[in-house]
Design an enzyme around this catalytic site. Structure first.
Site, mmCIF file in Angstrom:
data_model
loop_
_atom_site.group_PDB
_atom_site.id
_atom_site.type_symbol
_atom_site.label_atom_id
_atom_site.label_comp_id
_atom_site.label_asym_id
_atom_site.label_seq_id
_atom_site.Cartn_x
_atom_site.Cartn_y
_atom_site.Cartn_z
ATOM 1 N N HIS A 6 0.837 -1.201 0.000
ATOM 2 C CA HIS A 6 0.000 0.000 0.000
ATOM 3 C C HIS A 6 0.877 1.258 0.000
ATOM 4 C CE1 HIS A 6 -2.651 2.883 2.376
ATOM 5 N NE2 HIS A 6 -3.363 2.624 1.295
ATOM 6 N N HIS A 47 -0.494 11.011 -2.519
ATOM 7 C CA HIS A 47 -1.743 10.694 -1.821
ATOM 8 C C HIS A 47 -2.611 11.908 -1.500
ATOM 9 C CE1 HIS A 47 -4.469 9.723 1.503
ATOM 10 N NE2 HIS A 47 -4.573 8.556 0.908
HETATM 11 O O1 G3P Z 1 -6.729 1.610 -2.426
HETATM 12 C C1 G3P Z 1 -6.843 1.335 -1.085
HETATM 13 C C2 G3P Z 1 -6.528 2.540 -0.214
HETATM 14 O O2 G3P Z 1 -5.332 3.101 -0.656
HETATM 15 C C3 G3P Z 1 -7.622 3.573 -0.230
HETATM 16 O O3 G3P Z 1 -7.416 4.611 0.699
HETATM 17 O O4 G3P Z 1 -6.656 6.819 1.423
HETATM 18 O O5 G3P Z 1 -5.085 4.907 1.532
HETATM 19 O O6 G3P Z 1 -5.735 5.911 -0.659
HETATM 20 P P1 G3P Z 1 -6.176 5.598 0.748
HETATM 21 MG MG MG Z 2 -4.700 4.594 -1.997
#
Ligand code: G3P
Ligand code: MG
Length: 229
Positions: A6, A47
């Site tokens: 992630h 992000h």
């Molecule tokens: O794609 C899963 C996750 O990344 C969604 O939330 O805020 O971490 O981008 P965020």
């Molecule tokens: Mg994400």
């Protein structure tokens, strides 16, 4: 169960940087997830809307020229990558989940992503395009029906798979806080893959594996690898 790093291996390396993606693959993650903004000059991997949390800059990402973004320190001397920079780190067959945080022109987005994917020699079936904005996903799918999409959700809706079925999505990508066995069963019955974010605790990893989840997004792919081995 697939292990998707992630924002890269972001517990160890600065999130959404080449260091984090390279490390993710060194730790044998099955794939990476990263966040993208359609900036006027490039598709930028980042992000937040604002630069302050993860860089030494300030202000709005979309209002900052690319040359200036490239001067910023995104942690450990890393720079903010573009989509092309990240695709160049992908080993053959690795899963690549592009999360769309901002889209202003679906036509140029699809044209630019297709070109980047071709130039990086990426197999189109390793791509998953996801977003919390399902209108953007519908627009992308309309222009690029072959590409797999993932409907992101932080809601366990009464008709849990409606959005994904309407989008003809390949997967539904749901928050750890709300996923349960019933949801997984319902999604799988509808023919959907199920990915869960963000899963960093070993107990959760084991529980989700038992429920038959397709894959997890984790900041700690090294831990996940050990727990799920
Ligand atoms: O794609 C899963 C996750 O990344 C969604 O939330 O805020 O971490 O981008 P965020
Ligand atoms: Mg994400």
């Amino acid at each position: 169960m697939l292990i998707i790093a992630h924002r890269g291996a972001s517990a160890t390396a600065p999130e959404n940087t080449l260091q984090a993606f390279t490390l993710a693959f060194a730790l044998q993650s099955d794939g990476i997830e990263f966040d993208t903004y359609q900036h006027d000059e490039a598709i930028v991997v980042f992000h937040d809307k604002t630069l302050g949390r993860t860089t030494n800059g300030s202000g709005l990402l979309l209002q900052t020229p690319l040359a200036q973004l490239k001067q910023l320190d995104a942690g450990d001397g890393e720079t903010i990558p573009t989509l092309e920079d990240v695709l160049a780190t992908l080993p053959v067959g690795a899963l690549c989940n592009i999360e769309v945080k901002h889209l202003h022109n679906a036509e140029s987005w699809v044209r630019d992503v297709k070109r980047a994917v071709e130039e990086a020699n990426i197999e189109p079936d390793t791509l998953l395009i996801s977003s919390f904005n399902h209108h953007w996903l519908a627009a992308i799918s309309g222009l690029w029906p072959e590409v797999a999409t993932g409907a992101l959700t932080a809601t366990y809706a009464l008709d849990a798979t409606h959005c994904a079925r309407q989008l003809k999505a390949k997967s539904i990508n749901i928050a750890l806080d709300i996923v349960n066995q019933d949801f997984v069963n319902e999604a799988k019955l509808a023919g959907l893959d199920v990915y869960v974010y963000t899963v960093d605790e070993p107990e959760d990893m084991l529980q989700l594996k038992q429920w038959g989840v397709t894959g997890i997004f984790t900041n700690v792919p090294d831990i996940a690898k050990g727990v799920l081995a």
